[in-house]
Scaffold this active site. Sequence first.
Site, PDB file in Angstrom:
ATOM      1  N   ARG A  29      26.477   6.412 -33.602  1.00 48.80           N
ATOM      2  CA  ARG A  29      27.708   7.185 -33.840  1.00 48.80           C
ATOM      3  C   ARG A  29      28.735   6.909 -32.748  1.00 48.80           C
ATOM      4  NH1 ARG A  29      24.888  12.516 -34.162  1.00 48.80           N
ATOM      5  NH2 ARG A  29      23.207  11.845 -35.479  1.00 48.80           N
ATOM      6  N   GLU A  83      18.109  17.877 -28.939  1.00 48.03           N
ATOM      7  CA  GLU A  83      16.943  18.585 -29.473  1.00 48.03           C
ATOM      8  C   GLU A  83      15.869  18.786 -28.402  1.00 48.03           C
ATOM      9  OE1 GLU A  83      17.057  20.343 -31.908  1.00 48.03           O
ATOM     10  OE2 GLU A  83      18.347  19.467 -33.421  1.00 48.03           O
TER      11      GLU A  83
END
Length: 178
Positions: A29, A83
């Site tokens: 990304r 995460e």
Amino acid sequence: CLWYALFNDNKIIGIVSNKESSAKMILARIKRMYESLPPFLKPGVTSYAKTSVEFDNGTKIIVSATSPDAFRGETINFLLCDEFAFVPKNQAGDFWASNYPTLTASTESKVVIISTPNGMFNLFHQIYSAAERGLNTFKHSRVSWRKVPGRDEEWKEEQIKDLGIVRFNQEYNVKFLG
């Protein structure tokens, strides 16, 4: 991460996630964002691999799964942990213990930790809870489902039917449960 890479010379940006594939997706990304920039903002690229990018300003971005030896021996100037609550406790603790001293060696180092809650008493919960109470130097922020455009009470009720209230509260209401 991209802004930091563009406007800071000779830095190392480390991105870790609970799985290496997730860290690679974040880097992908970042690469797409870089490719979309106007030419006058782009430094040149000297290396463009699946797990790293190096710019001609000397700054590089590297990725890894969160593990006890991830980035050991590197001088990370900007660390992004994705995460983090889903990294096994012993691995998260060992990773943090091996990297935090290097990060704090510089007053300019940055750390960003992003995670969905995953129960209580893991390292993410400890760091986040201490930040909420002002017991460490971290700043905290929550983004719940209400912040996403197009989500309303009807959407919420559908999600609760499909996921259950406990999982909805963890995944969408950003609640530490346990």
